[in-house]
Design an enzyme around this catalytic site. Sequence first.
Site, PDB file in Angstrom:
ATOM      1  N   ALA A 196       4.312   4.095   3.013  1.00 17.64           N
ATOM      2  CA  ALA A 196       3.981   2.811   2.452  1.00 17.64           C
ATOM      3  C   ALA A 196       4.208   1.760   3.459  1.00 17.64           C
ATOM      4  CB  ALA A 196       4.843   2.719   0.998  1.00 17.64           C
ATOM      5  N   LYS A 197       3.474   0.416   2.939  1.00 13.99           N
ATOM      6  CA  LYS A 197       3.643  -0.441   3.810  1.00 13.99           C
ATOM      7  C   LYS A 197       3.500  -1.749   3.018  1.00 13.99           C
ATOM      8  CE  LYS A 197       5.159  -1.393   8.015  1.00 13.99           C
ATOM      9  NZ  LYS A 197       6.012  -0.504   9.002  1.00 13.99           N
ATOM     10  N   GLY A 198       4.190  -3.043   3.191  1.00 19.40           N
ATOM     11  CA  GLY A 198       3.708  -4.316   2.732  1.00 19.40           C
ATOM     12  C   GLY A 198       3.555  -5.333   3.575  1.00 19.40           C
ATOM     13  N   VAL A 213       0.770  -1.137  -0.103  1.00 16.31           N
ATOM     14  CA  VAL A 213       0.058   0.008   0.142  1.00 16.31           C
ATOM     15  C   VAL A 213       0.964   1.312   0.095  1.00 16.31           C
ATOM     16  CG1 VAL A 213      -1.692   1.306   1.262  1.00 16.31           C
ATOM     17  CG2 VAL A 213      -1.895  -1.252   1.019  1.00 16.31           C
TER      18      VAL A 213
END
Length: 425
Positions: free
Chosen positions: A110-112, A65
């Site tokens: 962001a992050k994943g 995201v």
Amino acid sequence: MTPTTTKAEPSFYEATQAQYRRAADLIGLDGNVRVILDEPKNVIQVNFPVRMDDGRYRLFQGYRVQHNNILGPYKGGIRYHPDVSMDEVMALAALMTWKCALVGLPLGGAKGGVRIDPSGHSTDELMRVTRRLTHALGTNIGADYDIPAPDMGTSAQTMNWIMDTYVNTVGYAGRNLHRGVVTGKSIACGGSEGREKATGQGLVDLVEEWALLHRLRLSGASFTVQGFGNVGSNAAVLLGAIGARCIAVMDHRGSIANTDGIPLEALRDYVRETGSVAAFPGAEAISVDEFWSVETDIVIPAAVENVIDARVAGLLRAKVVAEGANGPTTPAGDIVLRERGIDVLPDVLANAGGVTVSYFEWSQNRNNERWDLEEVDGRLKRRLLRSYQRVREESERRPCDLRTACYVVALEQIQSAYSERGIFP
């Protein structure tokens, strides 16, 4: 696309959005900027097959995201955990936007994550999962676009695999220019001194400043830690080195206590061998509620989100909660802590040491530099303490609690960028 929930407490994403909106209302955030920040810019879901050691293939699901990049490239970790969800990743991506803006980094949020239990897979399987994830994400990551880092369940080794896979797909001539596609790498692969302990180090820097402001002598002070992974263990050892006494630790498998002080280096070695603090011979077992009820000066939640709800907040007997984890306190828990006069060093500031030193690593990669540990630690402390002072000033000026003040500082930074650049087209 806001996720829904049937729980009494709001979901993690809903809680972070509520906090952002509270600060946005407080400063009268421009409506056009608010429209942009209300949702992430990009939501990516990938499904990719990986060969297991027994020759069979398994399909894994991953998320990335990208919340906002007005201040610079997207930045945020990738976590491997069986309970990873889109709600969680969206919340963490938004937190990264606020965190980077708060501490003045030229980065976005962001992050994943990948739904996987790392403990149930061999090193070779994890390597194949990581390389296949990198290939699946493709041009959705890059040193000037979106820069992952370690998170729960991932490590420097994971980042080394991502970097190696990525640089071998972008062309031989410029491969070294792309080492900065991830941060949190090992030193040999382009990582930075101090990155492994950075989140814990930043938290301790802020606890030291809080203690100075509140006339608490840390030498001899007591603390408890919930979660003894990278953040919790490093924070504990660093606090122990300046004379504070760790009297209780809890993780996913057990809770332990020793009023005379838990030997932290021995505990860290024990956890490396066994995977948990449970049954550590240097302390006695206690229940979960006994852990939260321990009388102490400092509580460090350093595991997962939503652990300090209203009930747990009512059990705490502490002077300050220093949030090493992301979102460990629920909105209802926050209210109880405020009512009881327990200070909170909010996650968006208290655990910003990790992304700050990630930025330092990225800068070193881009400039082909290598900073020594003293320089990294010094730069980190100066940046975090400047941010802490600005947050305290904002809290007094509004007035509002420190968590809201953190969001206010971040939103004002982002709003200024949109105001001065304009909104395309």
